[in-house]
Design a protein around this motif. Sequence first.
Motif, PDB file in Angstrom:
ATOM      1  N   ARG A 122      -3.235 -11.586   3.017  1.00 19.28           N
ATOM      2  CA  ARG A 122      -4.107 -10.576   3.614  1.00 19.28           C
ATOM      3  C   ARG A 122      -3.315  -9.403   4.181  1.00 19.28           C
TER       4      ARG A 122
ATOM      5  N   GLU B  25      -2.543  -7.470   1.052  1.00 19.95           N
ATOM      6  CA  GLU B  25      -3.723  -6.836   0.461  1.00 19.95           C
ATOM      7  C   GLU B  25      -4.197  -5.631   1.278  1.00 19.95           C
TER       8      GLU B  25
ATOM      9  N   LEU C 185      -7.047 -10.168  10.314  1.00 24.12           N
ATOM     10  CA  LEU C 185      -6.925 -10.233   8.860  1.00 24.12           C
ATOM     11  C   LEU C 185      -8.180  -9.757   8.135  1.00 24.12           C
TER      12      LEU C 185
ATOM     13  N   VAL D 226     -11.153 -11.193   7.823  1.00 26.70           N
ATOM     14  CA  VAL D 226     -11.792 -12.267   7.067  1.00 26.70           C
ATOM     15  C   VAL D 226     -12.745 -12.999   8.010  1.00 26.70           C
TER      16      VAL D 226
END
Length: 97
Positions: free
Chosen positions: A13, A16, A61, A63
């Motif tokens: 992450r 990304e 992150l 998420v």
Amino acid sequence: MPGKDLQDLVRRRLWELARTTDDAARLSRWVVPPETLKLMARTGGTSFITEGLAEFLARALEVPENRVRRAAGLPPVRDEREDITTRPHLRLIKRTD
């Protein structure tokens, strides 16, 4: 192995999102220090977190918290968003020429 899954999640992450550990720590409201994130993302080891850190790490992150909990081997929490149904957001348009 939950510790390895968490390490992979953190490393992937950060990559990304093209985010530094300092940026991620800021997004976690400095609950998870940059040094801890660096250790969590380092290859060759495993990482473990407590239930109290899962929410802040998930925020850092970008998420869902349950994704962090699953990677860390922690029990899931109730998430109101899991009952939301979604459809594809893309629509194909044909060329007319």
